[in-house]
Design an enzyme around this catalytic site. Structure first.
Site, short mmCIF file in Angstrom:
data_model
loop_
_atom_site.label_atom_id
_atom_site.label_comp_id
_atom_site.label_asym_id
_atom_site.label_seq_id
_atom_site.Cartn_x
_atom_site.Cartn_y
_atom_site.Cartn_z
N ASP A 59 0.85 -1.20 0.00
CA ASP A 59 0.00 0.00 0.00
C ASP A 59 0.89 1.25 0.00
O ASP A 59 1.75 1.39 0.88
CB ASP A 59 -0.86 -0.06 1.28
CG ASP A 59 -1.94 0.98 1.29
OD1 ASP A 59 -1.74 2.08 0.72
OD2 ASP A 59 -3.00 0.71 1.89
N GLU A 84 -7.07 5.92 -6.17
CA GLU A 84 -8.51 5.69 -6.23
C GLU A 84 -8.96 6.55 -7.41
O GLU A 84 -8.62 7.73 -7.48
CB GLU A 84 -9.19 6.15 -4.94
CG GLU A 84 -8.93 5.24 -3.74
CD GLU A 84 -9.56 3.86 -3.90
OE1 GLU A 84 -10.50 3.71 -4.70
OE2 GLU A 84 -9.10 2.93 -3.22
N THR A 130 -4.82 13.52 -14.20
CA THR A 130 -6.04 13.56 -14.99
C THR A 130 -6.39 14.98 -15.43
O THR A 130 -5.99 15.95 -14.77
CB THR A 130 -7.21 13.00 -14.15
OG1 THR A 130 -8.44 13.30 -14.78
CG2 THR A 130 -7.25 13.61 -12.75
N ASP A 131 -7.14 15.10 -16.50
CA ASP A 131 -7.60 16.43 -16.95
C ASP A 131 -8.67 16.99 -16.00
O ASP A 131 -9.00 18.17 -16.07
CB ASP A 131 -8.14 16.38 -18.39
CG ASP A 131 -9.35 15.45 -18.57
OD1 ASP A 131 -9.70 14.71 -17.63
OD2 ASP A 131 -9.95 15.48 -19.66
N GLU A 132 -9.20 16.12 -15.11
CA GLU A 132 -10.30 16.57 -14.25
C GLU A 132 -9.85 17.63 -13.24
O GLU A 132 -10.67 18.34 -12.67
CB GLU A 132 -10.97 15.37 -13.55
CG GLU A 132 -11.43 14.35 -14.59
CD GLU A 132 -12.35 13.26 -14.07
OE1 GLU A 132 -13.04 13.48 -13.06
OE2 GLU A 132 -12.38 12.19 -14.69
N TYR A 155 -12.55 13.30 -6.06
CA TYR A 155 -11.51 12.64 -6.87
C TYR A 155 -10.58 13.68 -7.48
O TYR A 155 -9.36 13.63 -7.30
CB TYR A 155 -12.14 11.77 -7.96
CG TYR A 155 -11.15 11.34 -9.04
CD1 TYR A 155 -10.04 10.55 -8.73
CD2 TYR A 155 -11.31 11.75 -10.38
CE1 TYR A 155 -9.13 10.16 -9.72
CE2 TYR A 155 -10.40 11.37 -11.36
CZ TYR A 155 -9.31 10.58 -11.03
OH TYR A 155 -8.40 10.21 -12.00
N ALA A 157 -10.20 16.81 -6.79
CA ALA A 157 -9.51 17.63 -5.79
C ALA A 157 -8.30 16.87 -5.23
O ALA A 157 -7.23 17.46 -5.01
CB ALA A 157 -10.47 18.01 -4.67
N LYS A 159 -6.58 14.51 -6.78
CA LYS A 159 -5.54 14.43 -7.82
C LYS A 159 -4.86 15.80 -7.97
O LYS A 159 -3.64 15.88 -8.15
CB LYS A 159 -6.14 13.98 -9.16
CG LYS A 159 -6.59 12.53 -9.22
CD LYS A 159 -5.48 11.51 -9.06
CE LYS A 159 -4.55 11.41 -10.23
NZ LYS A 159 -3.58 10.28 -10.09
N ASN A 184 -10.31 11.06 -20.52
CA ASN A 184 -10.91 9.76 -20.21
C ASN A 184 -10.34 8.64 -21.09
O ASN A 184 -10.33 8.77 -22.31
CB ASN A 184 -12.42 9.80 -20.45
CG ASN A 184 -13.15 10.58 -19.39
OD1 ASN A 184 -12.89 11.76 -19.19
ND2 ASN A 184 -14.06 9.94 -18.69
N ARG A 285 -25.28 12.89 -11.34
CA ARG A 285 -24.17 12.85 -10.38
C ARG A 285 -24.04 14.24 -9.75
O ARG A 285 -24.04 15.23 -10.48
CB ARG A 285 -22.91 12.48 -11.16
CG ARG A 285 -21.63 12.59 -10.41
CD ARG A 285 -20.44 12.41 -11.35
NE ARG A 285 -20.14 11.02 -11.63
CZ ARG A 285 -19.21 10.62 -12.51
NH1 ARG A 285 -18.51 11.50 -13.20
NH2 ARG A 285 -18.99 9.33 -12.70
#
Ligand code: NAD
Ligand code: TYD
Length: 346
Positions: A59, A84, A130-132, A155, A157, A159, A184, A285
């Site tokens: 982990d 995650e 990620t692009d998010e 998620y 935030a 990253k 994605n 969502r």
């Protein structure tokens, strides 16, 4: 080179591991993965006996364990994918995302820093993001490497926070790093809780296709092997302390993508009744980002990367993979998966 790849039993990580094992026989590749619900060693069955591959179960949030591991192997390079990764799960369990994505990344950064101290100029910590992190676009515009961070989900935030820590270690301790922010992904071996594999599985089993809200949310889709190729290029040729955006030049509104998926599946399964009848609009969502789209011109110009397959080709290969790997799908969708599914969609 001792190369640590974290999260290698997951979706993208398994494709990255396969590429590095095969293309760089002189690298010792160590796959560190906690084997959470998303990790699956079946994804790497074909390469598990390669002499330059080793699997380590562990982990990234376990600081002592990570420090010992770095002491033992003195990793010259790290490609960090363990995370995650599912927005819906981050809404129901945000703390798990803070632990793994923020604290886990920090424990790796710390161990890397302590291992190499001032002698790290020829070492590399590559963080896959990620692009998010850039938040949501309106109807127009593209995410550039200079777009300010504006994450909306736990998620994204988490990253975003991990990206900031990587840059902070780079500035404060002069640690050589690279970051890429990708759109994605889709392709073989993706856990069937993300849109495309979930809907492939539901079409196969004649279950409803739960489209969130009005289905007019837009994502930029990239075939996973093209992401692995980009990671390889960035790792070897990227300019230290730079960020690269990776995207598919391939925007789809969810509802249109789902219709293309239904048509391709119906053709392959020889179905006369359209799977589009399974589409069901469900509760949206919370905090749902309207649109993601990447400007990938930097990686294109500087490293010569562009996607190698069209969306139709990539989707067809992906569907074929799921049709030819039903035992994989069946194993993964029994047990805990049913609990998740019932909780998320009931
Ligand atoms: P995934 O959920 O399929 O795999 C994640 C892997 O990390 C799993 O094997 C899991 O067991 C492992 N893991 C989770 N917590 C861990 C921990 N505490 N210690 C060690 N291992 C742990 O994710 P993915 O879709 O393959 O994404 C990989 C990376 O790429 C993530 O960092 C994600 O943020 C990023 N990313 C994903 C996408 C996408 O569309 N899937 C797009 C851009 C970036
Ligand atoms: P997802 O695959 O979870 O990726 P992300 O949220 O990281 O973009 O979702 C892709 C899009 O599909 C997103 O707009 C949410 C939507 N979606 C649905 O409409 N229904 C679903 O059951 C899922 C999982 C996603």
């Amino acid at each position: 080179m001792n190369l640590l790849i974290t999260g290698g039993a997951g979706f993208i990580g398994s494709h990255v591991i396969r590429r590095f094992i095969k293309n760089y026989p002189n690298y010792n590749v160590y796959n560190l993965d906690a084997l959470t619900y998303a990790g699956n060693l079946e994804n790497l069955k074909d390469i598990e006996n390669y002499s330059n591959y080793s699997f380590i179960k562990g982990d990234i949030t376990n600081e002592n364990f990570i420090n010992q591991l770095f002491k033992k192997y003195r990793f010259d390079g790290v490609i960090h994918l363990a995370a995650e990764s599912h927005v819906d799960r981050s809404i129901s369990d945000p703390l798990a995302f803070a632990k793994t994505n923020i604290l886990g990344t920090m424990s790796l950064l710390n161990a890397f820093k302590e291992t190499w101290k001032e002698n790290c100029s020829d070492k590399l910590f590559y963080h896959v993001s990620t692009d998010e992190v850039y938040g949501s676009l309106g109807e127009s515009g593209l995410f550039k490497e200079t777009t300010p961070y504006d994450p909306n989900s736990p998620y994204s935030a988490s990253k975003a926070s991990s990206d900031h820590f990587v840059r902070a270690y780079g500035e404060t301790y002069n640690l050589p790093y690279l970051i890429s922010n990708c759109s994605n992904n889709y392709g073989p071996n993706q856990f069937p809780e993300k849109l495309i594999p979930l809907f492939i599985n539901n079409i196969l089993t004649n279950k409803k296709l739960p489209v969130y809200g009005d289905g007019n949310y837009t994502r930029d889709w990239l075939y996973v092997i093209d992401h692995a190729i980009a990671i390889d290029l960035i790792f070897h040729k990227g300019k230290i302390k730079e960020t690269y955006n990776i995207g598919g030049f391939n925007e789809w509104k969810n509802i249109n993508l789902v219709k293309v998926l239904c048509n391709q599946m119906d053709e392959k399964l020889n179905r006369s009744k359209s799977s589009e009848e399974l589409i069901e609009y469900v509760k949206d969502r919370p905090g749902h980002d309207l649109r993601y789209a990447i400007d990938a011109s930097k990686i294109n110009k500087e490293l010569g990367w562009k996607p190698s397959v069209t969306f139709e080709q990539g989707l067809s290969i992906t569907i074929d993979w799921y049709l030819n790997n039903k035992p994989w799908l069946k194993n993964i969708t029994s047990g805990q998966y049913q609990n998740y599914y019932n909780k998320q969609y009931s």
